[in-house]
Design a protein around this motif. Structure first.
Motif, PDB file in Angstrom:
ATOM      1  N   ARG A 109       0.835  -1.203   0.000  1.00  0.00           N
ATOM      2  CA  ARG A 109       0.000   0.000   0.000  1.00  0.00           C
ATOM      3  C   ARG A 109       0.870   1.254   0.000  1.00  0.00           C
ATOM      4  N   ASN A 110       2.135   1.093   0.412  1.00  0.00           N
ATOM      5  CA  ASN A 110       2.991   2.277   0.470  1.00  0.00           C
ATOM      6  C   ASN A 110       3.307   2.846  -0.913  1.00  0.00           C
ATOM      7  N   ASP A 111       3.684   1.969  -1.842  1.00  0.00           N
ATOM      8  CA  ASP A 111       3.909   2.497  -3.196  1.00  0.00           C
ATOM      9  C   ASP A 111       2.582   2.745  -3.897  1.00  0.00           C
ATOM     10  N   ALA A 116      11.192   4.849   6.267  1.00  0.00           N
ATOM     11  CA  ALA A 116      10.533   5.246   5.028  1.00  0.00           C
ATOM     12  C   ALA A 116       9.092   5.643   5.369  1.00  0.00           C
ATOM     13  N   TYR A 117       8.109   4.808   5.034  1.00  0.00           N
ATOM     14  CA  TYR A 117       6.720   5.171   5.290  1.00  0.00           C
ATOM     15  C   TYR A 117       6.388   5.154   6.780  1.00  0.00           C
ATOM     16  N   ALA A 118       5.585   6.099   7.206  1.00  0.00           N
ATOM     17  CA  ALA A 118       4.970   6.072   8.537  1.00  0.00           C
ATOM     18  C   ALA A 118       3.531   6.535   8.378  1.00  0.00           C
ATOM     19  N   SER A 134       1.900   9.899   7.283  1.00  0.00           N
ATOM     20  CA  SER A 134       1.722  10.353   5.895  1.00  0.00           C
ATOM     21  C   SER A 134       0.276  10.268   5.433  1.00  0.00           C
ATOM     22  N   GLN A 135      -0.518   9.485   6.134  1.00  0.00           N
ATOM     23  CA  GLN A 135      -1.936   9.393   5.777  1.00  0.00           C
ATOM     24  C   GLN A 135      -2.636  10.747   5.977  1.00  0.00           C
ATOM     25  N   GLU A 136      -2.015  11.589   6.799  1.00  0.00           N
ATOM     26  CA  GLU A 136      -2.565  12.931   7.048  1.00  0.00           C
ATOM     27  C   GLU A 136      -2.265  13.888   5.893  1.00  0.00           C
ATOM     28  N   ASP A 137      -1.744  13.359   4.792  1.00  0.00           N
ATOM     29  CA  ASP A 137      -1.406  14.234   3.661  1.00  0.00           C
ATOM     30  C   ASP A 137      -2.622  14.607   2.812  1.00  0.00           C
ATOM     31  N   LYS A 138      -3.681  13.792   2.903  1.00  0.00           N
ATOM     32  CA  LYS A 138      -4.740  13.939   1.902  1.00  0.00           C
ATOM     33  C   LYS A 138      -5.737  15.049   2.182  1.00  0.00           C
ATOM     34  N   GLU A 139      -6.244  15.102   3.421  1.00  0.00           N
ATOM     35  CA  GLU A 139      -7.282  16.101   3.698  1.00  0.00           C
ATOM     36  C   GLU A 139      -6.829  17.535   3.420  1.00  0.00           C
TER      37      GLU A 139
END
Ligand code: ARG
Length: 461
Positions: free
Chosen positions: A110-112, A317-319, A322-327
């Motif tokens: 899901r990261n890439d 790398a991913y944490a 980063s999910q907070e990037d979208k809103e």
């Protein structure tokens, strides 16, 4: 119950609050088109390198098409238990087509996947904002051409400075928007690399063809470093930075509209279509749309600062941070799209009051610089001396309560004996603007040429 996608390692399910904080489906469902496009490209590549059979690919294609149709028709049930759009679609695919669906996630994380989806989303958003900015430039240049000779006071410090034309003023924003579009294009160029195939963080042992997926999704090339590709969000930050600067420009124009349509200025009038009334004061026509455009950049700038703050200090790398990037990106895009549409509407709608602007353009000793320039040009007086002489002439006019053009020749000569009646020819607003023919200056001939050139350029892009 344990998660369907990783239940092997888990005996129990998440607490309600864990699910609440962890799930992103409520907002990342907006990525569904990009997610399906990414999966289609990935599946075709897996089949090409022999990881999927032709039948499996066909089943995946049909399944994803069916899911797209379900989402489009509002018949898809988004589940919070499945966290995000990626797992919602993958789970539904397996539900629809069985085994083949479970093979789709080979050589992918899901990261890439999310890094790819989000780049695709931002790329589309850039194209949409760019088209709107282009339309606004067209509206501005069209009105500028019609008002190349409409004089208005030009200001510095919001104090009357020198006469300019309304067309020239509008064209200033065309230049700003052109740079905004340049920044968006620049951000687009840099973001257009494909993370797909970076997998979780280290790449994959499968013999994938990253060129193929990059090409299929319209990227220029695959990203070069898997750690970078899954973890950085600078493409979103660049986009937000470009939107913030664009929003700042729109906010300045909005502020000018607010000022211009106030009664003491009275430069323009907005129609009923772009004003609102007051619940108590019957006479009011408030420029609410302009005020809201002036304000919207606050949330856009907030989005930029918010995401920068999320990203700073994140180790590779991913944490999940980063999910907070979208809103913030979604919100800033909505705010900017709305602001551009409202500004486009107001620019088409507004009616300038040419008489009022002309009257004010000549007030406040706005041609004092023309007088000083005349002393330099005709009498060869050094500019600094001319500045002082003119200052004294302005003081005289002010003391008498008249404009400098209303002084007698004798009154002028009392300050500088060399002045002749010819000086009056440069003291009108029309003479003043017509004389500003230096490159980029406000002379109507310049403004007409500039607006015409921009309109021609805009037709082509
Ligand atoms: N919903 C996640 C996001 O938006 C997708 C990636 C999740 N990856 C993970 N390792 N948990 O970032």
């Amino acid at each position: 119950t344990a998660n369907a996608q990783w239940g092997g390692r888990f005996a129990g399910g998440p607490s309600a609050i864990m699910q609440d904080i962890n799930a992103s489906i409520n907002f990342d469902k907006a990525l569904w088109r990009q997610d399906i496009a990414g999966s289609l490209a990935h599946a075709a590549m897996l089949a090409h390198v022999g990881i999927l059979s032709a039948d499996e690919l066909a089943a995946i294609r049909a399944g994803l098409a069916g899911i797209g149709a379900e989402i489009e028709a509002g018949r898809f049930t988004f589940s919070e238990e499945l966290e995000d759009i990626h797992m919602n679609i993958e789970a539904r695919l397996s539900e629809r087509i069985g085994e083949a669906g479970k093979r789709l996630h080979t050589a992918r994380s899901r990261n890439d996947q999310v890094a790819t989806d989000f780049r695709l989303w931002v790329r589309d958003a850039i194209d949409g904002i760019d088209a709107q900015a282009r339309a606004l430039m067209h509206a501005l240049a069209t009105r500028a051409l019609a008002h190349a000779d409409t004089v208005m006071p030009g200001f510095t410090h919001l104090q009357t400075a020198q006469p300019v034309t309304f067309g020239h003023h509008l064209m200033a924003y065309v230049e700003m928007l052109a740079r905004d579009r340049g920044r968006l294009a620049d951000a687009r160029r840099r973001l257009n690399e494909c993370p797909l195939g970076s997998a979780a963080l280290a790449g994959t042992s499968f013999p994938i063809d990253r060129r193929m997926t990059a090409d299929a999704l319209g990227f220029d090339r695959p990203t070069a470093n898997s750690l970078d590709a899954v973890s950085d969000r600078d493409f979103a930050l660049e986009y937000l930075a470009a939107l913030t600067i664009l929003g700042m420009h729109l906010s300045r124009l909005a502020e000018e509209i607010v000022i211009w349509c106030s009664a003491p200025f009275g430069f323009i009038r907005l129609s009923d279509a772009f004003t609102s009334g007051s619940s108590i004061m019957p006479q009011k026509r408030n420029p609410d749309a302009a005020e809201l455009v002036r304000a919207k950049v606050g949330r856009v700038a907030g989005s930029l600062v918010g995401l920068l703050t999320v990203m700073k200090g994140l180790p590779l790398a991913y944490a999940k941070d980063s999910q907070e990037d979208k809103e913030p990106v979604f919100d800033a895009t909505d705010a900017t799209a709305l602001s551009l549409a409202a500004m486009d509407g107001m620019i088409r709608d507004l009616t300038p009051d040419a008489g009022r602007m002309r009257a004010l353009a000549g007030s406040g000793f706005s041609t004092a610089t023309d007088l000083a320039d005349w002393l330099v040009r005709v009498l060869r007086v050094p500019f600094r001396t001319a500045h002082h002489v003119t200052g004294r002439i302005v003081s005289r006019a002010e003391a008498r309560g008249v404009d400098i053009a209303d002084l007698t020749l004798e009154e002028m000569q009392a300050e500088e004996p060399g002045i002749t009646a010819d000086v009056f020819s440069v003291l009108t607003v029309d003479a003043s603007i017509a004389s500003r023919t230096s490159e980029g200056g406000t002379a109507p001939v310049n403004v007409r040429a500039q607006a015409t050139a921009w309109l021609a350029r805009l037709e082509k892009d």
